[in-house]
Design a protein around this motif. Sequence first.
Motif: not given
Length: 119
Positions: A71, A73, A78, A81
């Motif tokens: 993921e 971020i 997010i 992913q």
Amino acid sequence: MIMLVIVMLLKLGVLQLTTKKNYVFKRKGKELSFRYQKFDGFEYHYFWFGKGAEVTLTYEVIVEEGELALEWISGGKIIWQQSFTSNSEGSFTTQLTRRYHSVRVVGRQTKGECRIRFT
């Protein structure tokens, strides 16, 4: 009393134990590589980029068993992913609106290796 709180946090998913067996991690600049016989849990890796920059995340994943999830971020959200149960490679490019970013690596009873590079 403390054990009861820990058990409750584990069951609610607030707290998670991480297991690593023969886990080898290397970081050089904006490149990460992992190799493991067993990885169950998660960890974060942090990066800084220029605000407004166009950045590409390139990945190579080898999954011998289990599942690995990556993921990307930014600002607590997010922005990319992907979960893997088999070997895969690819990339994702985005225009950044923030400087501070993290990559969350999540292993679910997995065995294999992974390489991540930002350009």
